[in-house]
Design a protein around this motif. Structure first.
Motif, PDB file in Angstrom:
ATOM      1  N   VAL A  58       0.857  -1.154   0.156  1.00  0.00           N
ATOM      2  CA  VAL A  58      -0.066   0.020  -0.052  1.00  0.00           C
ATOM      3  C   VAL A  58       0.863   1.255  -0.169  1.00  0.00           C
ATOM      4  O   VAL A  58       1.748   1.332   0.870  1.00  0.00           O
ATOM      5  CB  VAL A  58      -0.948   0.039   1.264  1.00  0.00           C
ATOM      6  N   PRO A  61       2.411   3.205   3.907  1.00  0.00           N
ATOM      7  CA  PRO A  61       3.252   2.440   4.670  1.00  0.00           C
ATOM      8  C   PRO A  61       4.302   1.495   4.043  1.00  0.00           C
ATOM      9  O   PRO A  61       5.278   1.060   4.532  1.00  0.00           O
ATOM     10  CB  PRO A  61       2.149   1.431   5.443  1.00  0.00           C
ATOM     11  N   ASP A  62       4.007   0.771   2.704  1.00  0.00           N
ATOM     12  CA  ASP A  62       4.665   0.019   2.285  1.00  0.00           C
ATOM     13  C   ASP A  62       5.731   0.479   1.101  1.00  0.00           C
ATOM     14  O   ASP A  62       6.715   0.011   0.859  1.00  0.00           O
ATOM     15  CB  ASP A  62       3.775  -1.116   1.456  1.00  0.00           C
ATOM     16  N   ASN A 324       6.386  -3.534  12.101  1.00  0.00           N
ATOM     17  CA  ASN A 324       4.806  -3.532  12.497  1.00  0.00           C
ATOM     18  C   ASN A 324       4.284  -2.301  11.745  1.00  0.00           C
ATOM     19  O   ASN A 324       4.310  -1.352  12.235  1.00  0.00           O
ATOM     20  CB  ASN A 324       4.764  -3.494  14.072  1.00  0.00           C
ATOM     21  N   PRO A 325       3.478  -2.901  10.611  1.00  0.00           N
ATOM     22  CA  PRO A 325       2.836  -1.657   9.774  1.00  0.00           C
ATOM     23  C   PRO A 325       1.884  -0.799  10.648  1.00  0.00           C
ATOM     24  O   PRO A 325       2.024   0.036  10.380  1.00  0.00           O
ATOM     25  CB  PRO A 325       2.330  -2.647   8.674  1.00  0.00           C
ATOM     26  N   TYR A 326       1.085  -1.279  11.494  1.00  0.00           N
ATOM     27  CA  TYR A 326       0.066  -0.866  12.015  1.00  0.00           C
ATOM     28  C   TYR A 326       0.708   0.351  13.237  1.00  0.00           C
ATOM     29  O   TYR A 326       0.074   1.206  13.488  1.00  0.00           O
ATOM     30  CB  TYR A 326      -0.970  -1.589  12.821  1.00  0.00           C
ATOM     31  N   GLN A 327       1.858  -0.020  13.762  1.00  0.00           N
ATOM     32  CA  GLN A 327       2.547   0.862  14.809  1.00  0.00           C
ATOM     33  C   GLN A 327       3.575   1.625  14.067  1.00  0.00           C
ATOM     34  O   GLN A 327       3.935   2.675  14.694  1.00  0.00           O
ATOM     35  CB  GLN A 327       2.937   0.000  15.758  1.00  0.00           C
ATOM     36  N   TRP A 329       4.112   2.825  10.652  1.00  0.00           N
ATOM     37  CA  TRP A 329       3.795   3.916   9.767  1.00  0.00           C
ATOM     38  C   TRP A 329       3.373   5.147  10.443  1.00  0.00           C
ATOM     39  O   TRP A 329       2.995   5.494  11.265  1.00  0.00           O
ATOM     40  CB  TRP A 329       2.364   3.298   8.711  1.00  0.00           C
ATOM     41  N   LEU A 333       2.282   9.667   2.887  1.00  0.00           N
ATOM     42  CA  LEU A 333       1.793   8.918   1.601  1.00  0.00           C
ATOM     43  C   LEU A 333       2.915   9.316   0.569  1.00  0.00           C
ATOM     44  O   LEU A 333       2.772   8.293  -0.062  1.00  0.00           O
ATOM     45  CB  LEU A 333       0.543   9.345   1.146  1.00  0.00           C
TER      46      LEU A 333
END
Lengths: 334, 334
Positions: A58, A61-62, A324-327, A329, A333
């Motif tokens: 995404v 984040p990625d 850990n993507p949720y923590q 990022w 964008l």
């Protein structure tokens, strides 16, 4: 001849015209019975089984469009999925790819992603190709891939099959992708090319998955989150302790430090806790030589009473740090 | 017992704890050799082939959180992919699911999506389950699914196999999903429950794919964009003309109009040009009765000289209108 200009956007063209531009760029799979264009592809599964994995990238984040070319995005999306197939000891046979992008995205952007898939498949997994996909629209670019492969009659290499006494070995590089991400976040002007390419267009040793399986590997895993996090997963799944050899790690870290111009402690940190290297972590029975391209990093031992499965080094447990993507990022964008 | 409260968000929990909540909700596949939790799943492919498709749903163009419950999102994501497997004449065996969501999303939201997958697989495709997945973070919710299935030794039903003289038939409803979307966009207060559920939680006749193949079907397709758009695709792929019977369509439209309380012209428009019905469009040889649950809509005929493949009705070509995500999305997210 197309009715649309070279720089047309997705919003200006019907889906059929977009697909007509992209399809010719995609890599072909040798395992295809029915290729793209019907409700499903039909694939051969020679040994009456197949392995399958999926991974989504995404924007934000990625990846960042400021950092990555679309060609690099295609390579990364292919490589990360192929690495999961290889980590089962399988040979990749095909990919399906879904992409969502804003209407103002050019079709050329999607063509360059397709070329990245083409180059990654051709070089890393010859015979594997893109056999289907989907286009959608979104405010951010999303690339979702499922990859599948053939075990050629071999047993799959699981995380749960490591045995006390096994040698823990790795094929591929550790630490480069994490150092690359740090340098990109820091805005470093002249990032070492090895670090940049490891982060933006990883090139994992896909064929080593089959090579490991043929050589009698017991457990295997794609190192995507960090050496310590992923080795801990093998330790838990196999109910064992994985002991990394500190002298070996320090030696590799020193070489890495010289190669890319960071200090040795920093290099060691990146090797242990950096994500997205997509090296192949394997345990082999100890009574045989390692196959070419694998370096021993440690050993598997049984748990002693009262001890949990974990990764240790120099006699001490190593904390499980990684991506850990949720923590991790920061919400940006681009 | 979890260390995290029931209403914890994705940003508050490590991935392993999130997965520990979701995995138990997922439907199990009877074809699984190795299930979720390793680098890949390992699946059985009994006849040494498998079919595979992929479809991505993005918040905004594909769904609105104001309209859909997460349980409905799970049903829709499963059903749309299962319908593509059915349209090959195959039996669905498994799904892999990637979800991206904002960090403030609750884990309960993902659990409800998983329950939607569970209910759709259990009812529509018993034996099929979710065998792998990926979690990522994003500013919008994205659900990407790949589905695969087994042909049980039969030849796949392609878009390109329709033959002049075939009967064109449909299983499942036409027009409901499109009318549902219109009513949602119009802010209608008391939408007919049939329209709402057809749009938000479609329930396609998955088992009719195998039934059609067993009954000797020649071509098949999932009606996702509209009857006319998808029939036109069969016409082009098979190089034929598909003639819809106006009297039959008008009769069905009149029944639909009474059933859901719209006028007949409006119902007919929705049946021809509305998207997302996920009915199964099939051509059968004409020398045999249609299997149960299929209604004849028309016939396949050869092209005459100078005529392109197309769909006609009442002696005139019908324009190909349907859903185009890049051009029809109004940019709104909720």
């Amino acid at each position: 001849m197309s009715d649309f200009p070279e720089n047309a956007t997705l919003g200006q063209m019907p889906e059929s015209a977009i697909l007509a531009r992209i399809f010719p760029k995609l890599p072909h799979s040798d395992f295809t019975i029915v290729g793209p264009g019907d409700d499903c592809a039909v694939m051969r599964a020679p040994d009456s089984r197949f392995v399958i994995t999926t991974d989504m990238m995404v924007q934000g984040p990625d990846f960042r469009l400021e950092w990555s070319t679309p060609h690099q995005l295609g390579i990364k999306a292919a490589a990360t999925n192929l690495a999961d197939v290889a980590a089962m000891g399988a040979v990749p046979t095909g990919l399906v790819v879904s992409i969502a992008a804003p209407p103002e995205t050019t079709v050329s952007f999607l063509e360059a992603i397709a070329e990245g898939f083409h180059d990654a498949c051709l070089e890393l997994a010859p015979g594997c190709g893109v056999v289907g996909g989907d286009l959608s629209v979104s405010t951010v670019v999303v690339i979702s891939v499922s990859a599948f492969g053939d075990l050629e009659g071999r047993e799959p290499l699981l995380r749960s099959s490591a045995q006390p006494g096994d040698v823990v070995a790795v094929s591929g590089r550790l630490g480069l992708a994490g150092l690359g991400l740090e340098a990109l976040f820091a805005g470093t002007q002249d990032i070492h090319p090895l670090l940049r390419s490891a982060q933006l267009a990883p090139w994992p040793p896909i064929s080593q998955g089959k090579a490991a399986a043929v050589a009698g590997a017991r457990a295997a895993m794609d190192v995507s989150d960090s050496l310590v996090m992923d080795a801990s997963r093998i330790a838990r799944a196999s109910n064992v302790v994985i002991e990394l050899d500190e002298a070996v790690l320090d030696g590799l870290a020193s070489r890495l430090a010289i190669e890319v111009g960071v200090d040795a402690a920093h290099a060691r940190q990146a090797m242990l806790f950096g994500g997205e290297d997509h090296a192949l972590l394997v345990t082999f029975p100890s009574n045989q030589p390692l196959p070419p391209g694998f370096d021993a990093l440690g050993v598997v031992r049984a748990r002693v009473i009262g001890e949990s499965p974990h990764v240790s080094m120099g006699g001490a447990a190593v904390a499980e740090n990684g991506w850990n993507p949720y923590q991790n990022w920061n919400g940006e964008l681009s």
